[in-house]
Design a protein around this motif. Structure first.
Motif, PDB file in Angstrom:
ATOM      1  N   ILE A  40       0.839  -1.196   0.000  1.00  0.00           N
ATOM      2  CA  ILE A  40       0.000   0.000   0.000  1.00  0.00           C
ATOM      3  C   ILE A  40       0.877   1.250   0.000  1.00  0.00           C
ATOM      4  CG2 ILE A  40      -1.965  -1.102   1.124  1.00  0.00           C
ATOM      5  CD1 ILE A  40      -1.002   0.129   3.779  1.00  0.00           C
ATOM      6  N   LYS A  50       0.040  -4.413   3.609  1.00  0.00           N
ATOM      7  CA  LYS A  50      -1.222  -4.635   4.335  1.00  0.00           C
ATOM      8  C   LYS A  50      -1.469  -6.136   4.340  1.00  0.00           C
ATOM      9  CE  LYS A  50      -5.509  -2.904   5.514  1.00  0.00           C
ATOM     10  NZ  LYS A  50      -5.930  -1.663   6.042  1.00  0.00           N
ATOM     11  N   GLU A  55      -3.510  -5.634   9.481  1.00  0.00           N
ATOM     12  CA  GLU A  55      -2.341  -4.928  10.018  1.00  0.00           C
ATOM     13  C   GLU A  55      -1.448  -4.450   8.879  1.00  0.00           C
ATOM     14  OE1 GLU A  55       1.498  -5.677  12.953  1.00  0.00           O
ATOM     15  OE2 GLU A  55       0.291  -7.385  12.345  1.00  0.00           O
ATOM     16  N   SER A  56      -0.872  -3.258   9.040  1.00  0.00           N
ATOM     17  CA  SER A  56       0.111  -2.736   8.086  1.00  0.00           C
ATOM     18  C   SER A  56       1.485  -2.834   8.715  1.00  0.00           C
ATOM     19  CB  SER A  56      -0.189  -1.282   7.749  1.00  0.00           C
ATOM     20  OG  SER A  56      -1.433  -1.175   7.105  1.00  0.00           O
TER      21      SER A  56
END
Length: 105
Positions: A40, A50, A55-56
């Motif tokens: 992302i 991502k 969660e990133s």
């Protein structure tokens, strides 16, 4: 007096050796993991991934050209405590890229 100086020299030598060997070891050994997700936009110095969980995470050790936004990305590596990514997200140090391809339409 020579014995005392030699004893001190040997002690210092051993201490320096122990210190240097400890520098090469992580604080706790992490187990290699495989992460998959979609790259992302938004990473400052490192690409952001991502995960399927939402969660990133920051990807350390991979260029934004190899992990450009919109690609599906799979890699092996470990989560690290210290990062150069300048982001608040957890950081994953990439050891090997397994897949980096455009998201299927």
């Amino acid at each position: 007096m020579q014995f005392k100086q030699r004893l001190i020299a040997v002690s210092l030598y051993l201490c320096v050796g122990l210190f240097l060997s400890a520098l090469g070891q992580p604080a706790h050994a992490s187990k290699a993991e495989t992460l998959s997700g979609v790259v992302i936009a938004g990473g400052i110095t490192c690409p952001m991934l991502k995960l399927r969980t939402g969660e990133s995470v920051s990807l350390m050790g991979v260029s934004k050209q190899k992990a450009s936004a919109g690609k599906t990305f799979t890699a092996t590596g470990i989560f690290v405590r210290h990062s150069t990514c300048q982001q608040a997200a957890r950081t994953f140090r990439v050891d090997e890229i397994l897949n980096a391809s455009p998201v299927p339409q």
